[in-house]
Design a protein around this motif. Sequence first.
Motif, mmCIF file in Angstrom:
data_model
loop_
_atom_site.group_PDB
_atom_site.id
_atom_site.type_symbol
_atom_site.label_atom_id
_atom_site.label_comp_id
_atom_site.label_asym_id
_atom_site.label_seq_id
_atom_site.Cartn_x
_atom_site.Cartn_y
_atom_site.Cartn_z
ATOM 1 N N LEU A 49 3.131 19.618 4.782
ATOM 2 C CA LEU A 49 3.628 18.369 4.370
ATOM 3 C C LEU A 49 4.553 18.255 3.190
ATOM 4 O O LEU A 49 4.534 18.937 2.137
ATOM 5 C CB LEU A 49 2.496 17.639 4.002
ATOM 6 N N PRO A 50 5.873 17.540 3.385
ATOM 7 C CA PRO A 50 6.589 17.320 2.328
ATOM 8 C C PRO A 50 5.846 16.465 1.112
ATOM 9 O O PRO A 50 4.952 15.859 1.431
ATOM 10 C CB PRO A 50 7.905 16.381 2.788
ATOM 11 N N THR A 51 6.375 16.755 -0.120
ATOM 12 C CA THR A 51 5.887 16.183 -1.215
ATOM 13 C C THR A 51 6.773 15.349 -2.034
ATOM 14 O O THR A 51 6.021 14.560 -2.825
ATOM 15 C CB THR A 51 5.516 17.234 -2.325
ATOM 16 N N GLU A 52 7.983 15.361 -1.810
ATOM 17 C CA GLU A 52 9.011 14.462 -2.524
ATOM 18 C C GLU A 52 9.162 13.241 -1.651
ATOM 19 O O GLU A 52 9.762 13.190 -0.560
ATOM 20 C CB GLU A 52 10.286 15.393 -2.724
ATOM 21 N N VAL A 53 9.044 12.278 -2.343
ATOM 22 C CA VAL A 53 9.439 10.682 -1.882
ATOM 23 C C VAL A 53 10.612 10.414 -2.404
ATOM 24 O O VAL A 53 10.851 9.855 -3.533
ATOM 25 C CB VAL A 53 8.031 9.890 -2.180
ATOM 26 N N PRO A 54 11.764 10.424 -1.493
ATOM 27 C CA PRO A 54 12.922 9.670 -1.897
ATOM 28 C C PRO A 54 12.981 8.336 -2.289
ATOM 29 O O PRO A 54 12.092 7.306 -1.839
ATOM 30 C CB PRO A 54 13.770 10.034 -0.566
ATOM 31 N N ALA A 55 13.795 8.012 -3.148
ATOM 32 C CA ALA A 55 13.949 6.423 -3.506
ATOM 33 C C ALA A 55 14.473 5.473 -2.395
ATOM 34 O O ALA A 55 15.062 6.026 -1.621
ATOM 35 C CB ALA A 55 15.080 6.365 -4.917
ATOM 36 N N GLY A 56 13.738 4.400 -2.423
ATOM 37 C CA GLY A 56 13.862 3.599 -1.280
ATOM 38 C C GLY A 56 12.745 3.674 -0.233
ATOM 39 O O GLY A 56 13.054 2.905 0.718
ATOM 40 N N THR A 57 12.016 4.554 -0.220
ATOM 41 C CA THR A 57 11.039 4.790 0.892
ATOM 42 C C THR A 57 10.082 3.719 0.718
ATOM 43 O O THR A 57 9.628 3.216 -0.295
ATOM 44 C CB THR A 57 10.467 6.062 0.818
ATOM 45 N N THR A 58 9.849 3.317 2.136
ATOM 46 C CA THR A 58 8.913 1.958 2.066
ATOM 47 C C THR A 58 7.913 2.305 3.369
ATOM 48 O O THR A 58 8.317 2.838 4.364
ATOM 49 C CB THR A 58 9.577 0.639 2.736
ATOM 50 N N LEU A 59 6.612 2.035 3.103
ATOM 51 C CA LEU A 59 5.419 2.236 3.933
ATOM 52 C C LEU A 59 5.009 0.700 4.364
ATOM 53 O O LEU A 59 4.933 0.086 3.408
ATOM 54 C CB LEU A 59 4.472 3.137 3.639
ATOM 55 N N VAL A 60 4.797 0.596 5.749
ATOM 56 C CA VAL A 60 4.142 -0.891 6.138
ATOM 57 C C VAL A 60 2.913 -0.456 6.659
ATOM 58 O O VAL A 60 2.738 0.516 7.503
ATOM 59 C CB VAL A 60 5.040 -1.291 7.296
ATOM 60 N N VAL A 61 1.838 -1.036 5.852
ATOM 61 C CA VAL A 61 0.416 -0.451 6.000
ATOM 62 C C VAL A 61 -0.322 -1.819 6.800
ATOM 63 O O VAL A 61 -0.188 -2.926 6.054
ATOM 64 C CB VAL A 61 -0.161 -0.145 4.845
ATOM 65 N N ALA A 62 -1.000 -1.609 7.785
ATOM 66 C CA ALA A 62 -1.634 -2.548 8.466
ATOM 67 C C ALA A 62 -3.148 -2.453 7.781
ATOM 68 O O ALA A 62 -3.594 -1.546 7.916
ATOM 69 C CB ALA A 62 -1.904 -2.283 10.065
ATOM 70 N N ASP A 63 -3.676 -3.546 7.734
ATOM 71 C CA ASP A 63 -4.909 -3.605 6.811
ATOM 72 C C ASP A 63 -6.053 -4.478 7.644
ATOM 73 O O ASP A 63 -5.449 -5.406 8.394
ATOM 74 C CB ASP A 63 -5.017 -4.300 5.564
ATOM 75 N N GLN A 64 -7.148 -4.524 7.327
ATOM 76 C CA GLN A 64 -8.248 -5.372 7.980
ATOM 77 C C GLN A 64 -9.209 -6.112 6.745
ATOM 78 O O GLN A 64 -9.625 -5.359 5.760
ATOM 79 C CB GLN A 64 -9.114 -4.901 9.223
ATOM 80 N N SER A 65 -9.309 -7.366 6.815
ATOM 81 C CA SER A 65 -9.970 -7.994 5.747
ATOM 82 C C SER A 65 -9.468 -7.697 4.300
ATOM 83 O O SER A 65 -10.097 -7.739 3.228
ATOM 84 C CB SER A 65 -11.502 -7.715 5.972
ATOM 85 N N GLU A 66 -8.101 -7.400 4.196
ATOM 86 C CA GLU A 66 -7.530 -6.960 2.971
ATOM 87 C C GLU A 66 -8.160 -5.772 2.104
ATOM 88 O O GLU A 66 -8.129 -5.735 0.920
ATOM 89 C CB GLU A 66 -7.383 -8.337 2.012
ATOM 90 N N ARG A 67 -9.062 -4.938 2.872
ATOM 91 C CA ARG A 67 -9.965 -4.174 2.103
ATOM 92 C C ARG A 67 -9.081 -3.082 1.561
ATOM 93 O O ARG A 67 -9.488 -2.757 0.339
ATOM 94 C CB ARG A 67 -11.095 -3.454 3.359
ATOM 95 N N LEU A 68 -8.261 -2.306 2.202
ATOM 96 C CA LEU A 68 -7.577 -1.256 1.603
ATOM 97 C C LEU A 68 -6.677 -1.614 0.394
ATOM 98 O O LEU A 68 -6.758 -0.920 -0.409
ATOM 99 C CB LEU A 68 -6.739 -0.604 2.705
ATOM 100 N N GLN A 69 -5.661 -2.712 0.766
ATOM 101 C CA GLN A 69 -4.909 -2.981 -0.543
ATOM 102 C C GLN A 69 -5.932 -3.462 -1.463
ATOM 103 O O GLN A 69 -5.360 -3.403 -2.725
ATOM 104 C CB GLN A 69 -4.049 -4.208 0.087
ATOM 105 N N SER A 70 -7.132 -4.096 -1.348
ATOM 106 C CA SER A 70 -7.962 -4.507 -2.326
ATOM 107 C C SER A 70 -8.220 -3.493 -3.279
ATOM 108 O O SER A 70 -8.344 -3.306 -4.419
ATOM 109 C CB SER A 70 -9.133 -5.388 -1.988
ATOM 110 N N ALA A 71 -8.910 -2.220 -2.366
ATOM 111 C CA ALA A 71 -9.187 -1.114 -3.152
ATOM 112 C C ALA A 71 -8.136 -0.502 -3.839
ATOM 113 O O ALA A 71 -8.240 -0.016 -4.988
ATOM 114 C CB ALA A 71 -9.805 -0.171 -2.070
ATOM 115 N N LEU A 72 -6.857 -0.316 -3.425
ATOM 116 C CA LEU A 72 -5.800 0.103 -4.166
ATOM 117 C C LEU A 72 -5.415 -0.458 -5.223
ATOM 118 O O LEU A 72 -5.112 -0.159 -6.386
ATOM 119 C CB LEU A 72 -4.386 0.494 -3.027
ATOM 120 N N ARG A 73 -5.474 -1.915 -5.124
ATOM 121 C CA ARG A 73 -4.944 -2.775 -6.265
ATOM 122 C C ARG A 73 -5.772 -2.791 -7.342
ATOM 123 O O ARG A 73 -5.546 -2.643 -8.646
ATOM 124 C CB ARG A 73 -4.747 -4.186 -5.768
ATOM 125 N N ILE A 74 -7.174 -3.065 -7.069
ATOM 126 C CA ILE A 74 -8.222 -3.052 -8.106
ATOM 127 C C ILE A 74 -8.430 -1.758 -8.995
ATOM 128 O O ILE A 74 -8.839 -1.725 -10.011
ATOM 129 C CB ILE A 74 -9.472 -3.350 -7.506
#
Length: 363
Positions: A48-73
Motif C-alpha cells: 500500500l502507498p503511504t504518501e497522500v498527495p495534497a488535494g486528495t479527497t475521500l467520500v465516506v458513506a456512514d450510517q447513523s453518523e457513527r463513524l464520523q462521530s467516532a472520528l470527530r469526538i
Amino acid sequence: MYRPSTFPSGRRGRATAALLTVAAVATLGLAGCANDDKPVGPTAGGPLPTEVPAGTTLVVADQSERLQSALRISGELDKFPFKVEFANFVGGPAILEAFRAGAADVAQVGDVPPIHALVAGQDVPIVAAYQTSTTALKLAVAPGKPVTTLADLKGKKIAYAEGTAQQAAVLRAIDKAGLKTSDVQLVRLQLAEFLDAVRTGQVDVAPLIEPNVTRFLRTPGTTLLPDSETAGIYSGLAYLYARRAIVQDPAKAAATRALVTAFVQAYQWANTHPEEWASQYYVENQKVSADDAERIVDSVGTYVFPHLDQQLVDRQQDTIDAIAKAGELPKKVQAGNGFDLRFDAPISQAVSASGARFEPKER
C-alpha cells in the motif's frame, strides 16, 4: 437515500451538506441487477502507498453518523492529511447504490452488504473490520405478541431487509428454530421502517440494534427474545469497504490506509472513554437519555479489530453460506473475492500502537 452530515469539519476534514443525487433506493433487487458475466476484480497486488498527495479527497458513506462521530469526538478527524466528505445513509443497499454511481469511496457497514456487493457484481473489497458483542442485535417482539422462543416464530410476520446484517440474523434465527422461510412471513421493509413497524404491530418481530432497541423498549408491552434463544444469530462484525478503483489509485489508497488506522484508533478511544462516547454520540447525536446511553455502551461491549486473514474470510463465507442455504442469494459467491488483505498491515500497526485487541477476551 441520505441525510447530509451536520458535523464541523476539523482542520483538514470537512463534512458535506450535499454529496450526491442518486436514486433513493433502500433495497436493491439483486437478482435483477447482478451481472453474472462480470467477474469481481482480483485483489490488488503490491504494498500500500503511504504518501497522500495534497488535494486528495475521500467520500465516506456512514450510517447513523457513527463513524464520523467516532472520528470527530476522538480527535482523529483533525489528523487526516486529506479532505473527507461524509453522507449518511440508512442501510447497506443504499450505500451500494452510491458505490454503483461512483458517488461514495468508502463505507462502514455490517457483514451482509459486502456479500450483496459481490452478488451484484460490484467490486468493493473489505479493508477493515471491528467486532462488538454478538448479543448486541435483539429480536424485538411487538406488544401483545406471544413470541418467547425461536420456535414461536412459525407463522409470524418478521421484518426483513435484503443486503443488511439484519437479513442474516433473521435467516439464522429461522434455521436455528428448525424452520424454513416458508414457515414464516418475511415482510420486506426498508431498514429505517423496522422500529415503527414492530412497535405498532405491523410486524410481529424485527431484528434491532442500538439505539433502536432502547427506543423500542419505551413502548409499553414490548419485549425482546432472550439472548439464550438468539445466541449465534449475529456475528457482531462491521466492515469498512471501498471501491476497487479507490484502493488501486495511489493517492486514494494511501488516504484509505490512513482512514483504516483512524478507524481503529477512534473506536479504541471509545473503548477507553465510554462515558464521553455515551454522552457525545448517544445522548447528543442519537438523542437518548444518559441512563440509556450508558446501557447501550455496555451492551455493545468492547470494540476489537480482527486481522484481515483467512479466519475472517472463513467467517464471512459462513454468513454467505447461511444466506444461500435459505435460498436468498441469486448466485453463490466466494468471500475471498471481497477482501483486500493488504490492509491488515495498517490494522495490525494501529491495534498494537493503540492498545486495542484483535479478538474478544473470551471467545
